[in-house]
Design an enzyme around this catalytic site. Sequence first.
Site, mmCIF file in Angstrom:
data_model
loop_
_atom_site.group_PDB
_atom_site.id
_atom_site.type_symbol
_atom_site.label_atom_id
_atom_site.label_comp_id
_atom_site.label_asym_id
_atom_site.label_seq_id
_atom_site.Cartn_x
_atom_site.Cartn_y
_atom_site.Cartn_z
ATOM 1 N N TYR A 259 41.654 33.144 52.538
ATOM 2 C CA TYR A 259 40.796 34.292 52.207
ATOM 3 C C TYR A 259 39.957 33.991 50.963
ATOM 4 C CZ TYR A 259 39.490 39.137 51.123
ATOM 5 O OH TYR A 259 38.792 40.289 50.845
ATOM 6 N N SER B 1 34.283 38.952 47.450
ATOM 7 C CA SER B 1 35.421 39.609 46.798
ATOM 8 C C SER B 1 35.550 39.080 45.380
ATOM 9 C CB SER B 1 36.720 39.305 47.551
ATOM 10 O OG SER B 1 37.839 39.746 46.792
#
Length: 264
Positions: free
Chosen positions: A164, A150
Amino acid sequence: MAPTGTRLAGKVAVITGAGSGIGLESSVLFASEGAQVVCADINEKGAAATVEKINSLFGEGRAIAVRVDVSKEEDVKKMIQLAVAQFGKLNVLFNNAGIMHPADDNAITTSEDIWDLTMNINVKGVWWGCKYAIAEMRKTGGGSIINTASFVALRGAATPQLAYTASKGAVLAMTRELAVVHAKENIRFNALCPGPLRTPLLMEFLNTEEKKNRRLIHVPMGRFGEAIEQAKAALFLASDDSSYMTGTDFVVDGGLCSAYVTPE
Ligand code: NAD
């Protein structure tokens, strides 16, 4: 209707998180380019619906569904074995499944169980996939593995999701090292770094206009990305079009990571 393209003709691909978002779009796109696809997801119904869509578009037998929890080694091993048993080999693995837990927050408030859950799925799940795919790809002289990271692994955010973010940083580091270790075996590893997308994963989290706008102001293009835009990047990394690429952080983010001040 037969597949419309040939960029993955004769290739066998396994895609995790195939029941939704990037995984769903990639499964359909890969099949449309001639791949035989194993659609894997913890959500069995989602994976089955993706297969149904592929079958209805391109005819029976091009895809199969499998329930897998990528954090479980035995599940992942069986997923790879199934691909080989069904289609004879493995050319492409797209380690795409991931979670972003609503209770994942800052260093003080994030609980250990949320941290461990996130790491187990987002990091260990990628490792298991790579482990079993490498063994198969060695048999056929190479392959392409794409790991979804990401943009949050490349930029800090004042809206924290610590577990995350850390998990996606680990995906980048792991992908890079695997790329170097296996380069001479012709097994390519690249990380896909999506920007913020209009998929269930992010939209369920950004459930107010205010939360959405807090992010959008940082995106030069001024919109969330679409899952299909990531699928097209994954197709490039999966296919021989990217034959001299390995170890990259492939950023597809509407310009986010390049921006200081964004257009009004
Ligand atoms: P999504 O929620 O639409 O799809 C994710 C899929 O993964 C779901 O079908 C879910 O059932 C599956 N999944 C979850 N846990 C699993 C497990 N343990 N085993 C197997 N499957 C599991 O999300 P998406 O937006 O398509 O995200 C796909 C990937 O892209 C994720 O790794 C995510 O972190 C990453 N990503 C997303 C964004 C975004 O803005 N949506 C941005 C950057 C990166």
